[in-house]
Motif scaffolding. Structure first.
Motif, PDB file in Angstrom:
ATOM      1  N   LYS A  76      53.958  60.794  53.035  1.00  0.00           N
ATOM      2  CA  LYS A  76      53.697  59.453  52.500  1.00  0.00           C
ATOM      3  C   LYS A  76      52.284  59.386  51.916  1.00  0.00           C
ATOM      4  O   LYS A  76      52.069  58.802  50.849  1.00  0.00           O
ATOM      5  CB  LYS A  76      53.867  58.396  53.582  1.00  0.00           C
ATOM      6  CG  LYS A  76      55.307  58.180  53.989  1.00  0.00           C
ATOM      7  CD  LYS A  76      55.411  57.202  55.146  1.00  0.00           C
ATOM      8  CE  LYS A  76      56.832  57.145  55.661  1.00  0.00           C
ATOM      9  NZ  LYS A  76      56.966  56.308  56.849  1.00  0.00           N
ATOM     10  N   GLU A  77      51.329  59.996  52.590  1.00  0.00           N
ATOM     11  CA  GLU A  77      49.950  59.978  52.095  1.00  0.00           C
ATOM     12  C   GLU A  77      49.812  60.756  50.796  1.00  0.00           C
ATOM     13  O   GLU A  77      49.023  60.383  49.928  1.00  0.00           O
ATOM     14  CB  GLU A  77      48.997  60.497  53.175  1.00  0.00           C
ATOM     15  CG  GLU A  77      48.851  59.490  54.311  1.00  0.00           C
ATOM     16  CD  GLU A  77      48.041  59.977  55.488  1.00  0.00           C
ATOM     17  OE1 GLU A  77      47.836  61.208  55.628  1.00  0.00           O
ATOM     18  OE2 GLU A  77      47.619  59.115  56.282  1.00  0.00           O
ATOM     19  N   ALA A  78      50.578  61.830  50.631  1.00  0.00           N
ATOM     20  CA  ALA A  78      50.567  62.576  49.371  1.00  0.00           C
ATOM     21  C   ALA A  78      51.131  61.708  48.242  1.00  0.00           C
ATOM     22  O   ALA A  78      50.588  61.676  47.137  1.00  0.00           O
ATOM     23  CB  ALA A  78      51.369  63.867  49.504  1.00  0.00           C
ATOM     24  N   LEU A  79      52.204  60.971  48.533  1.00  0.00           N
ATOM     25  CA  LEU A  79      52.776  60.066  47.538  1.00  0.00           C
ATOM     26  C   LEU A  79      51.769  58.985  47.158  1.00  0.00           C
ATOM     27  O   LEU A  79      51.543  58.717  45.975  1.00  0.00           O
ATOM     28  CB  LEU A  79      54.053  59.417  48.085  1.00  0.00           C
ATOM     29  CG  LEU A  79      54.711  58.361  47.202  1.00  0.00           C
ATOM     30  CD1 LEU A  79      55.244  58.991  45.912  1.00  0.00           C
ATOM     31  CD2 LEU A  79      55.836  57.662  47.952  1.00  0.00           C
ATOM     32  N   ILE A  80      51.149  58.376  48.150  1.00  0.00           N
ATOM     33  CA  ILE A  80      50.162  57.325  47.916  1.00  0.00           C
ATOM     34  C   ILE A  80      49.005  57.832  47.056  1.00  0.00           C
ATOM     35  O   ILE A  80      48.535  57.147  46.151  1.00  0.00           O
ATOM     36  CB  ILE A  80      49.643  56.772  49.266  1.00  0.00           C
ATOM     37  CG1 ILE A  80      50.773  56.026  49.988  1.00  0.00           C
ATOM     38  CG2 ILE A  80      48.432  55.877  49.080  1.00  0.00           C
ATOM     39  CD1 ILE A  80      50.526  55.794  51.474  1.00  0.00           C
ATOM     40  N   ALA A  81      48.571  59.061  47.322  1.00  0.00           N
ATOM     41  CA  ALA A  81      47.443  59.650  46.589  1.00  0.00           C
ATOM     42  C   ALA A  81      47.845  60.203  45.216  1.00  0.00           C
ATOM     43  O   ALA A  81      46.989  60.629  44.446  1.00  0.00           O
ATOM     44  CB  ALA A  81      46.814  60.760  47.427  1.00  0.00           C
ATOM     45  N   GLY A  82      49.154  60.193  44.927  1.00  0.00           N
ATOM     46  CA  GLY A  82      49.616  60.711  43.641  1.00  0.00           C
ATOM     47  C   GLY A  82      49.676  62.219  43.573  1.00  0.00           C
ATOM     48  O   GLY A  82      49.708  62.797  42.488  1.00  0.00           O
ATOM     49  N   ARG A  83      49.708  62.877  44.726  1.00  0.00           N
ATOM     50  CA  ARG A  83      49.796  64.337  44.777  1.00  0.00           C
ATOM     51  C   ARG A  83      51.278  64.756  44.800  1.00  0.00           C
ATOM     52  O   ARG A  83      51.778  65.274  45.789  1.00  0.00           O
ATOM     53  CB  ARG A  83      49.044  64.870  45.994  1.00  0.00           C
ATOM     54  CG  ARG A  83      47.555  64.596  45.965  1.00  0.00           C
ATOM     55  CD  ARG A  83      46.789  65.319  47.087  1.00  0.00           C
ATOM     56  NE  ARG A  83      47.484  65.480  48.333  1.00  0.00           N
ATOM     57  CZ  ARG A  83      47.402  64.638  49.390  1.00  0.00           C
ATOM     58  NH1 ARG A  83      46.639  63.559  49.322  1.00  0.00           N
ATOM     59  NH2 ARG A  83      48.067  64.879  50.497  1.00  0.00           N
TER      60      ARG A  83
END
Length: 96
Positions: A76-83
């Motif tokens: 989820k954090e990768a999605l949020i960061a656009g990674r």
């Protein structure tokens, strides 16, 4: 054509809440006000909108919401960061 939104909120305890709504602004106010005292976010306020995406088909939006709810915190954090390129490698896998 009515848009639907899948969104992720960061809660005050550092957890994430994923939801779907047809009126994102109203839904965010509901979360902030603790409209449903039994809801996940009611005792984790304040919440912050950290990601959302628009969908023209509610069925696809609901499917995406269910998919994201099953993701790990790291994914989820990768999605949020656009990674986005990190997403496939962050899938939950069970190894024997």
């Amino acid at each position: 054509m009515e848009l639907s939104y899948v969104y992720i909120l960061r809660c005050s305890d550092g957890t994430y809440y994923t939801g779907v709504a047809s009126n994102l602004e109203k839904r965010l106010v509901d979360h902030q006000m603790g409209e449903d005292p039994k809801s996940y976010t009611a005792k984790r306020r304040p919440v912050e909108l950290v990601w959302y995406s628009e969908f023209s088909d509610i069925t696809i939006a609901i499917s995406k919401e269910k998919q994201i709810k099953n993701w790990s915190k790291f994914k989820k954090e990768a999605l949020i960061a656009g990674r986005y390129s990190d997403l496939p490698n962050l899938a939950k896998k069970k190894f024997n």
